[in-house]
Enzyme design. Sequence first.
Site, PDB file in Angstrom:
ATOM      1  N   ASN A   1       0.834  -1.180   0.000  1.00 49.16           N
ATOM      2  CA  ASN A   1       0.000   0.000   0.000  1.00 49.16           C
ATOM      3  C   ASN A   1       0.884   1.251   0.000  1.00 49.16           C
ATOM      4  O   ASN A   1       2.113   1.158  -0.066  1.00 49.16           O
ATOM      5  CB  ASN A   1      -0.940  -0.044   1.215  1.00 49.16           C
ATOM      6  CG  ASN A   1      -2.277   0.587   0.940  1.00 49.16           C
ATOM      7  OD1 ASN A   1      -2.362   1.656   0.337  1.00 49.16           O
ATOM      8  ND2 ASN A   1      -3.337  -0.064   1.386  1.00 49.16           N
TER       9      ASN A   1
ATOM     10  N   HIS B   1      23.970   1.533  11.730  1.00 50.01           N
ATOM     11  CA  HIS B   1      24.982   2.549  11.983  1.00 50.01           C
ATOM     12  C   HIS B   1      25.678   2.231  13.302  1.00 50.01           C
ATOM     13  O   HIS B   1      25.059   1.703  14.227  1.00 50.01           O
ATOM     14  CB  HIS B   1      24.348   3.939  12.021  1.00 50.01           C
ATOM     15  CG  HIS B   1      23.623   4.268  10.760  1.00 50.01           C
ATOM     16  ND1 HIS B   1      24.277   4.690   9.627  1.00 50.01           N
ATOM     17  CD2 HIS B   1      22.312   4.188  10.424  1.00 50.01           C
ATOM     18  CE1 HIS B   1      23.396   4.881   8.663  1.00 50.01           C
ATOM     19  NE2 HIS B   1      22.204   4.576   9.117  1.00 50.01           N
TER      20      HIS B   1
ATOM     21  N   LYS C   1       6.009  -9.218  19.258  1.00 49.24           N
ATOM     22  CA  LYS C   1       6.063 -10.515  19.940  1.00 49.24           C
ATOM     23  C   LYS C   1       4.960 -11.417  19.410  1.00 49.24           C
ATOM     24  O   LYS C   1       3.898 -10.950  18.990  1.00 49.24           O
ATOM     25  CB  LYS C   1       5.889 -10.332  21.447  1.00 49.24           C
ATOM     26  CG  LYS C   1       7.030  -9.571  22.078  1.00 49.24           C
ATOM     27  CD  LYS C   1       6.855  -9.440  23.557  1.00 49.24           C
ATOM     28  CE  LYS C   1       8.064  -8.679  24.080  1.00 49.24           C
ATOM     29  NZ  LYS C   1       7.960  -8.283  25.438  1.00 49.24           N
TER      30      LYS C   1
ATOM     31  N   ARG D   1      -0.087 -15.496  19.108  1.00 44.63           N
ATOM     32  CA  ARG D   1      -0.664 -16.838  19.055  1.00 44.63           C
ATOM     33  C   ARG D   1      -0.372 -17.467  17.699  1.00 44.63           C
ATOM     34  O   ARG D   1      -0.039 -16.784  16.748  1.00 44.63           O
ATOM     35  CB  ARG D   1      -2.154 -16.822  19.319  1.00 44.63           C
ATOM     36  CG  ARG D   1      -2.981 -16.045  18.318  1.00 44.63           C
ATOM     37  CD  ARG D   1      -4.448 -16.000  18.739  1.00 44.63           C
ATOM     38  NE  ARG D   1      -5.195 -15.041  17.984  1.00 44.63           N
ATOM     39  CZ  ARG D   1      -5.909 -15.298  16.899  1.00 44.63           C
ATOM     40  NH1 ARG D   1      -5.955 -16.532  16.421  1.00 44.63           N
ATOM     41  NH2 ARG D   1      -6.566 -14.346  16.275  1.00 44.63           N
TER      42      ARG D   1
END
Length: 190
Positions: free
Chosen positions: A83, A113, A178, A181
């Site tokens: 998009n 960097h 994270k 599920r």
Amino acid sequence: MSEKEKMLNGEDYYPTDEELEHDRKRAKQLCFEYNSTPPDKQETRKSIIKKLFGKAPDDFLIEPNFYCDYGYNIEAGKRFYTNHNCVMLDCCKITFGDYVMVGPNCGFYTALHPLDSETRITLLESAKPITVGHRVWIGGNVTVLPGVSIGDDSVIGAGSVVTKDIPSGVIAAGNPCKILRKIPSKNKNQ
């Protein structure tokens, strides 16, 4: 070894090198042309991306505006879609599998960097590749950092910052991103 070869190998390099500056200018020009092409000129847009990317299928759609550093380090699989307002800092490879969908305002950043400020002011940098598997959906405003791999069939929730690898078949979200599920399989025999 040239600075470009060092960059492509993930070694420390100087982006101020003449060859790399030339390559970035070429990519910026092609991005400008792409972003300036009228919406009814899809074939023109596709031809620009095919000049820009290292690999682009025939069946993709990248909504403008799109920006990248080099372009030749980007490989997209079948039916790739992103998009509006995608940024790819492709100092190293950014590889997308087949049927990947990317939401608006996403960034894929391979550049690194130095943490030490004295080294950083020399403009020395390095990069690590990003790999996105097949059938991945990346929500809007997601940032994917250097060296990350996202496994097949996973979903990355909107607004996430992906700092570590995400396995296949999961929903992951947050900052840092994270696993929330597993995605249940539709195949009842599994």
